[in-house]
Design an enzyme around this catalytic site. Sequence first.
Site, short mmCIF file in Angstrom:
data_model
loop_
_atom_site.label_atom_id
_atom_site.label_comp_id
_atom_site.label_asym_id
_atom_site.label_seq_id
_atom_site.Cartn_x
_atom_site.Cartn_y
_atom_site.Cartn_z
N GLU A 186 148.81 20.09 44.39
CA GLU A 186 147.49 20.54 44.88
C GLU A 186 147.42 20.44 46.40
O GLU A 186 146.89 21.33 47.07
CB GLU A 186 146.39 19.68 44.24
CG GLU A 186 146.16 20.02 42.77
CD GLU A 186 145.22 19.04 42.07
OE1 GLU A 186 144.63 19.42 41.05
OE2 GLU A 186 145.09 17.87 42.53
N ASP A 226 118.25 33.49 55.12
CA ASP A 226 117.53 34.64 55.66
C ASP A 226 117.87 34.79 57.14
O ASP A 226 118.42 33.89 57.77
CB ASP A 226 116.02 34.48 55.45
CG ASP A 226 115.48 33.20 56.05
OD1 ASP A 226 115.49 33.07 57.28
OD2 ASP A 226 115.04 32.30 55.29
N CYS A 274 120.82 24.84 55.05
CA CYS A 274 121.01 24.58 53.62
C CYS A 274 119.63 24.36 53.05
O CYS A 274 118.78 23.73 53.68
CB CYS A 274 121.88 23.34 53.44
SG CYS A 274 122.08 22.86 51.72
C1 DGJ Z 1 121.47 19.80 48.44
C2 DGJ Z 1 122.64 20.47 49.10
O1 DGJ Z 1 122.68 21.81 48.80
C3 DGJ Z 1 123.91 19.74 48.73
O2 DGJ Z 1 125.01 20.39 49.27
C4 DGJ Z 1 123.81 18.33 49.21
O3 DGJ Z 1 123.79 18.30 50.61
C5 DGJ Z 1 122.59 17.66 48.64
N1 DGJ Z 1 121.40 18.42 48.88
C6 DGJ Z 1 122.41 16.29 49.22
O4 DGJ Z 1 121.27 15.70 48.79
#
Ligand code: DGJ
Length: 729
Positions: free
Chosen positions: A614, A534, A526
């Site tokens: 839901e 990538d 992330c």
């Molecule tokens: C950025 C990430 O993309 C989010 O999903 C989350 O984890 C936050 N950081 C947490 O700070």
Amino acid sequence: MIVLDQENRIFTLHTRNTTYQMKADQYNVLEHVYYGARIDNCELSELLQCGERSFSPNPNEAGKSRSYSLDVIPQEYSTCGVGDFRLPSIELELVNGSHTTDLRYKGFRLEKGKYTLEGLPGFWDTDEEAETLIIFLIDSAAHVEVELYYGVFEAFDLITRAVRIVNQGDETVRLCQCASLCLDFIRSDLDMITFNGHHLMERCLDRGPLRSGIQSVGSMRGISSHQHNPFVMLCDRDADEDNGICYGAMLLYSGNFEAAVECSQYENSRLVMGIHPYHFCWTLEPGGTFTAPEAAMVCSPDGFGEMSRQYHRAIRKHLLRDPYKGIQKPVLVNNWEATYFDFDAEKLVEIAREAAALGIGLFVMDDGWFGSRNDDNSGLGDWQVNLKKLPGGLESLVPRIKELGMEFGIWLEPEMVNEDSNLYRSHPDWALQVPGRAPSRGRGQLTLDFSREEVREHIYTQMKKVLSSADISYIKWDMNRSLTDVWSAGLPAGRQGEVYHRYVLGVYDLLERLHQEYPHILIEGCCGGGGRFDGGMLYYTPQIWCSDDSDAIDRLRIQYGTSFCYPVCTMGAHVSAVPNEQNGRRTPLKTRGVTAMSGAFGYEMDLSRCTADERDEIRRQVEMYKTHYELISCGDYYRLSNPFEDELFTAWEHVSVDKKEALVSLVAGNVRPASPFNRLRLKGLDVSLYYQVNHEEKLYSGRALMQAGYPIPEIRMDYQSLQLYLQAK
Ligand code: DGJ
């Protein structure tokens, strides 16, 4: 299959549908001869014509002849300062200050199986399913050898490339540029397709004809970036999903990169892709080596769709190192958008309890569980549990989650530090910063100098403590800023041009250690969502949170663009609450499920607040995803429409490898009153089979569904969706 014609020094790489050819010519220049649809038993070098062209110099060996110039002949790995004025692939600086680089053919070696690159990600094989060709070039004045690596994965139409430089002389050489891939075309009537955007809207497709001169995308942010993806395409001007030749070039690298195309004076074009030359300079002491990251090319003579499917198949089988290979991954729930920093153990268990009851199998605790982290200005670097929020620590929380029948996952941002942290207070020099300058902050944080081993070691030791304190089966490895103030206290002044790349190598090193020590842990990459989506990261993190934008309608575009290179199973995609946290849009829960389940599926909302209806819908979605997991995650992916062009709806399709099953998903855009009645022409089915749709009795022929289409029921509300499950009878 690699075919050698040693007498004529011709090297031909055949894949199932393509052929790639090079030739060492009379001056030992390695010419690029051909890349395109497969041609057997061919010698194509007569395609390369050359004649006298003013201002295009002739190599010294040509004597009085003016009919040969490096400036005109397609090159396999372009040089500089000796007559080719197009984009160089390599630039050496010698101790005498010269920047001229001249490479000539020296020899080759064939190897069974795919080569590996130490410390760098790459496609791999286990049973010699691939072959390797290494071509050796030499700059004999500089005493520098250049090894061009080619990995041929025949069944996938995939050719990987990498470059290794060896300083064989006894003087220091500085490497100012070292591309991973150079690809010359004896035509320039091509379109270039790139994938661009920004945080919250990544990988939007941009297509345009090549123009004279240089056009490029790249990143100088230290990460591959939200702005431009290190995957580009060149294709026929009229190529589409099913027709026309197209070439994909993917760089397996997570730092600064550049992909540049030059259309030259004689209507040829050249793609050069690799580490961005900005602030790159690598010192090669005598005997020293440098390895450029891997690039991977797929050529499809039949449109984008097949190119993408070949990338998807190859990435799934030969790039990802996924602990869930062959096993169904659990659906996850993540607490970020549900709680942000405001949670305690009871709140987490409450969400997990609801999730477990709905069939969700993995609970992920996001940011805010450690140090003094109650907002995003403090705590990064101190990876110890905040006992006020989680009394008893992970030792107490994780068993409570596991008792619910769920796996436990945890968020970490190892590369970062807040100034308000114990780590920064004890080691301020561990952050990237330039002496005499106050460093820029990004999200209120600084970047740790991952080019330094002691910094990585310290972080790894803390991570190990966390990981060994409880039964953890998933890590979300986050990274939330671009790099600035790139200077390392660990290197002398003359070697600061190595820091950007050494940083990336440091990230890979830590990820590799984690992978080796905890092979059962699934790591999701992330970078503020999709800022480092990538091929390099995918080698270590087999899925990546696709974007911080979780809105189902925006995601149609983001996931569409991403799908050109990367398979569905790599795209982290979650159902979140409405109104959406990023854009305020309200979409039906069903539509959010339809969009997210074409990815590594999960939820990111406070499930304890859901109504009974839901909850029923979520239970149905989870069941649906589990039932069709194999089809979605391992099937062939077909784009049926383009969300950047089609306003009425976006549709896509997963088809099983044996073509006996398919799942079609369609999401409407803004509905127009009395809109046209539409049919959806499906793809990839078996023309000889008959299919049931959504288990109804009526049968449709595969041929009819593909040629004539399936009638789309009238949609009367914005953002409604439908799914058609097809089963051959
Ligand atoms: C950025 C990430 O993309 C989010 O999903 C989350 O984890 C936050 N950081 C947490 O700070």
